[in-house]
Design a protein around this motif. Structure first.
Motif, PDB file in Angstrom:
ATOM      1  N   LYS A 147       0.815  -1.212   0.000  1.00  0.00           N
ATOM      2  CA  LYS A 147       0.000   0.000   0.000  1.00  0.00           C
ATOM      3  C   LYS A 147       0.853   1.268   0.000  1.00  0.00           C
ATOM      4  CE  LYS A 147      -3.933  -2.100   2.414  1.00  0.00           C
ATOM      5  NZ  LYS A 147      -4.779  -2.053   3.637  1.00  0.00           N
ATOM      6  N   SER A 148       1.949   1.236   0.741  1.00  0.00           N
ATOM      7  CA  SER A 148       2.757   2.452   0.894  1.00  0.00           C
ATOM      8  C   SER A 148       3.620   2.761  -0.326  1.00  0.00           C
ATOM      9  CB  SER A 148       3.650   2.335   2.134  1.00  0.00           C
ATOM     10  OG  SER A 148       4.553   1.248   1.996  1.00  0.00           O
ATOM     11  N   ASP A 149       3.945   1.741  -1.108  1.00  0.00           N
ATOM     12  CA  ASP A 149       4.800   1.967  -2.281  1.00  0.00           C
ATOM     13  C   ASP A 149       4.255   1.217  -3.503  1.00  0.00           C
ATOM     14  OD1 ASP A 149       5.263  -0.546  -1.310  1.00  0.00           O
ATOM     15  OD2 ASP A 149       7.445  -0.373  -1.240  1.00  0.00           O
ATOM     16  N   VAL A 150       2.936   1.223  -3.619  1.00  0.00           N
ATOM     17  CA  VAL A 150       2.301   0.451  -4.682  1.00  0.00           C
ATOM     18  C   VAL A 150       2.723   0.919  -6.068  1.00  0.00           C
ATOM     19  CG1 VAL A 150       0.244   1.923  -4.723  1.00  0.00           C
ATOM     20  CG2 VAL A 150       0.089  -0.454  -5.499  1.00  0.00           C
ATOM     21  N   GLU A 151       2.995   2.218  -6.233  1.00  0.00           N
ATOM     22  CA  GLU A 151       3.383   2.715  -7.566  1.00  0.00           C
ATOM     23  C   GLU A 151       4.678   2.061  -8.052  1.00  0.00           C
ATOM     24  OE1 GLU A 151       2.658   4.694  -5.029  1.00  0.00           O
ATOM     25  OE2 GLU A 151       0.783   5.694  -5.613  1.00  0.00           O
ATOM     26  N   LYS A 152       5.655   1.964  -7.152  1.00  0.00           N
ATOM     27  CA  LYS A 152       6.937   1.367  -7.539  1.00  0.00           C
ATOM     28  C   LYS A 152       6.773  -0.098  -7.934  1.00  0.00           C
ATOM     29  CE  LYS A 152       9.590   4.367  -4.442  1.00  0.00           C
ATOM     30  NZ  LYS A 152      10.497   4.403  -3.263  1.00  0.00           N
ATOM     31  N   TRP A 153       5.951  -0.806  -7.165  1.00  0.00           N
ATOM     32  CA  TRP A 153       5.768  -2.232  -7.437  1.00  0.00           C
ATOM     33  C   TRP A 153       4.842  -2.500  -8.619  1.00  0.00           C
ATOM     34  CZ3 TRP A 153       8.543  -6.166  -5.722  1.00  0.00           C
ATOM     35  CH2 TRP A 153       9.317  -5.998  -4.565  1.00  0.00           C
ATOM     36  N   SER A 154       4.082  -1.510  -9.026  1.00  0.00           N
ATOM     37  CA  SER A 154       3.103  -1.718 -10.096  1.00  0.00           C
ATOM     38  C   SER A 154       3.716  -1.673 -11.491  1.00  0.00           C
ATOM     39  CB  SER A 154       2.001  -0.649 -10.007  1.00  0.00           C
ATOM     40  OG  SER A 154       1.280  -0.759  -8.818  1.00  0.00           O
TER      41      SER A 154
END
Length: 206
Positions: A147-154
């Motif tokens: 949730k906190s770094d979803v953009e990086k993992w997406s």
């Protein structure tokens, strides 16, 4: 602007109904879903063979043009489909079994990674339903565990998603993932339009 009527020299523009004549200039430069539906309605309402030929031509042109344009963008992504993975002589069943074991045994730190790889494997093997299941699992993990770094993992997951939808001919869905990636990449200095080389991407690429 090049009119599509030049492909049908025996049929002057005045022989086409007004709504079809109005459709042609727009279709010549940009194929849109609403315009295509308009044309299909005209074709279905007439028995004239040339209308059906014209509809078929536009459908083929639209498909090829849209897919070619989309693929140029997809090739810019950082994901399993663009990493030139060595897939020759791979024992696919064995690899999938090992990946599934890692997931079920909970011995992998980031579960999104094996699901991303399974998405790619099943897609290139023609197992589209399984590929989509893997993709949805990966997206669910992103929502729950990152949730906190979803953009990086997406970045990798959405890149794979765009390719999977491209392979099944869902151009609009593929484009929707490109749009998501474009919005994500605007957050990272030095990123390209559709991808950012974050630590998460490097870690998954290996």
């Amino acid at each position: 602007m090049i009119s599509l009527l030049r492909f049908f020299p025996l049929y002057e523009a005045w022989k086409f109904p007004a709504n079809l004549r109005n459709f042609l200039p727009a279709a010549s430069c940009k194929y849109g879903l609403e315009q295509l539906q308009t044309l299909i309605g005209v074709v279905q309402s007439t028995e004239v063979k040339v209308y059906k030929q014209l509809a078929l031509f536009i459908l083929i042109s639209m498909s090829d043009t849209a897919r070619d344009s989309l693929k140029e963008k997809l090739l810019q992504l950082q994901c399993h489909f663009t990493w030139n993975l060595q897939i020759e002589d791979v024992e696919w069943d064995d690899l999938q079994e090992r990946l599934n074991y890692k997931i079920e045994a909970n011995i992998v730190q980031y579960k999104v990674m094996p699901y991303n790889l399974l998405t790619f494997i099943n897609c290139i093997r023609g197992k589209c339903e399984e590929s989509f299941n893997n993709l949805w699992e990966a997206e669910e993990i992103l929502r729950k565990d990152h949730k906190s770094d979803v953009e990086k993992w997406s970045i990798v997951t959405y890149g794979n998603a765009a390719w999977v939808y491209y392979h099944v001919g869902e151009v609009a869905e593929a484009q929707s993932y490109l749009d998501k990636l474009e919005r994500i990449c605007q957050q990272f200095p030095g990123a390209s339009r559709f991808t950012a080389m974050t630590a998460e991407v490097y870690g998954e690429k290996g």
